[in-house]
Write a protein that holds these residues in place. Structure first.
Motif, short mmCIF file in Angstrom:
data_model
loop_
_atom_site.label_atom_id
_atom_site.label_comp_id
_atom_site.label_asym_id
_atom_site.label_seq_id
_atom_site.Cartn_x
_atom_site.Cartn_y
_atom_site.Cartn_z
N ALA A 27 0.83 -1.21 0.00
CA ALA A 27 0.00 0.00 0.00
C ALA A 27 0.86 1.25 0.00
N GLN A 28 1.96 1.23 0.75
CA GLN A 28 2.85 2.39 0.79
C GLN A 28 3.50 2.63 -0.57
N ARG A 30 2.31 1.78 -3.42
CA ARG A 30 1.27 2.19 -4.36
C ARG A 30 0.85 3.64 -4.14
N ASN A 31 1.05 4.16 -2.94
CA ASN A 31 0.49 5.44 -2.57
C ASN A 31 1.01 6.60 -3.44
N GLU A 35 -1.23 9.10 -5.79
CA GLU A 35 -1.24 10.56 -5.66
C GLU A 35 -0.95 11.22 -7.01
N GLN A 191 -3.07 3.18 8.18
CA GLN A 191 -2.54 1.83 8.04
C GLN A 191 -3.32 0.82 8.88
N ASP A 222 -8.53 0.94 -4.11
CA ASP A 222 -7.18 1.19 -3.59
C ASP A 222 -7.26 1.97 -2.29
N LEU A 224 -5.76 4.96 -0.18
CA LEU A 224 -4.95 6.18 -0.22
C LEU A 224 -4.50 6.41 1.21
N LEU A 225 -3.27 6.05 1.50
CA LEU A 225 -2.78 6.09 2.88
C LEU A 225 -2.63 7.51 3.38
#
Length: 370
Positions: A27-28, A30-31, A35, A191, A222, A224-225
């Motif tokens: 996830a990180q 992908r973030n 963006e 998270q 998805d 978005l962290l």
């Protein structure tokens, strides 16, 4: 915008088969890509986010999630804000004044800049088709998977009741229905909320595999962290509605000054930013920095050896100046309850239309459209 058409950009699963699971590291990674895509093609995204109506929102909420909602809206992302009133039915203290709590949430969102002409604010209970998605979704997950969900496990461990309600036990599937009814493909989360979103992705994937006939009925949303800063409450613990240690967005300037004046600090006169050893002082510095668009270190350097009193004065002035426009808007909206109720009514109507369209598609996919 009635549907989200998946493209190799916004859909992680389409561009990377290993992205079917949302581990923290994945996830990180992908973030940053997300963006960039949001800035480039905001119209390709639909966001679902929201809150439980358990009281007024506070500065922790604002810097944690609320300001990002407005940012995404202003970029051109379609925003759905759910007021999850069904999720507080087990809380008698809240449920007894549910209408008041719901209206306070609407006021808070209008005050921070959520525009009902561009975004949809709605209540969970007002969208019957959303809740009808629960049954087919529940058929796609096992009791063991629900038992493993961290939020459910935590509720079971810390519940003061003799048993956890079925509503709480199935909460992750409720959340999946909240996200998927509008085919949201982007969900801002911390998270700690990744397991919830992972279950939503699992439900979407299983529904598509079982009923999709080669096409995706639902996107796999998805995460978005959030890089949300941790703001402590006035007692030095996590800022929370229930702990009575929060500065609400609705607080006036005098109340804000009183709360900050009573905030916990330490005995060291020289003011420094050191979250590990001086968490309370550092949280106040961070709050001032966020309001002033500076770094905590810069704020600390200005105060230097003037002590905690000077620190609190700085924070009070920064917070009150930052919140002044929001408070003015909130006061204006609070005086026009007709507009407030119309905002919610129109948002509910748009959400119902979206949910009805999705449910029609689901019934057709399941061959149950009689």
């Amino acid at each position: 915008m009635n549907t989200i058409h998946q493209t190799p950009g916004p859909d992680a699963a389409a561009s990377d088969p290993s992205a079917d699971t949302l581990g923290t590291s994945a996830a990180q990674a992908r973030n940053a890509v997300l963006e960039e895509l949001v800035l480039k093609e905001p119209g390709q995204f639909r966001v679902l986010t929201g809150d439980r109506p358990t009281g007024r929102l506070h500065l922790g909420h604002y810097f944690g999630t609320l300001h990002n909602r407005v940012r995404l809206q202003d970029l051109g992302v379609e925003l759905f804000v759910i007021i999850a009133d069904y999720q507080v039915l087990t809380d008698r203290d809240v449920a007894d004044n549910l209408t008041g709590h719901v209206e306070e949430l609407v006021l808070d969102h209008l005050a921070i800049g959520v525009d009902p002409a561009r975004s949809t604010i709605f209540t969970h209970s007002a969208v019957p088709a959303l809740n009808q998605l629960m049954l087919p979704f529940l058929s796609l997950v096992s009791v063991a998977e629900l038992n493993r969900n961290p939020t459910v496990k935590d509720e079971i461990a810390h519940s003061r009741q003799s048993a956890v309600s079925g509503l709480m036990f199935t909460y992750p599937v409720h959340q999946a229905a909240d996200i998927l009814f509008c085919k949201a493909n982007l969900v801002p989360v911390g998270q700690d909320q990744l397991p919830h979103l992972e279950l939503t992705r699992t439900i979407a994937r299983r529904f598509n595999d079982r009923y999709g006939n080669g096409s995706a009925v639902f996107p796999q949303p998805d995460a978005l962290l959030s890089n949300a800063p941790l703001l402590l409450g006035t007692d030095g613990t996590k800022m929370s509605k229930s702990r009575g240690n929060a500065i609400t967005l609705a607080a006036d300037a005098d109340e804000t000054a009183r709360l900050i004046k009573g905030a916990k600090t330490d005995s060291e006169r020289h003011i420094t930013y050191d979250p590990a050893t001086r968490p309370e002082v550092s949280s106040l510095l961070l709050l001032a920095a966020l309001c002033l668009d500076r770094t905590p270190q810069q704020v600390a350097a200005d105060i230097d050896s003037a002590g905690a009193a000077a620190l609190k004065r700085t924070v009070t002035e920064a917070v009150n100046e930052y919140l002044a426009p929001m408070r003015a808007r909130r006061t204006e909206y609070a005086q026009d309850r007709t507009f407030l109720r119309r905002t919610l009514r129109e948002g509910n109507e748009r959400a119902r239309a979206t949910a009805d369209a999705t449910l029609t598609e689901v019934r057709a996919a399941m061959n149950s459209h009689y």
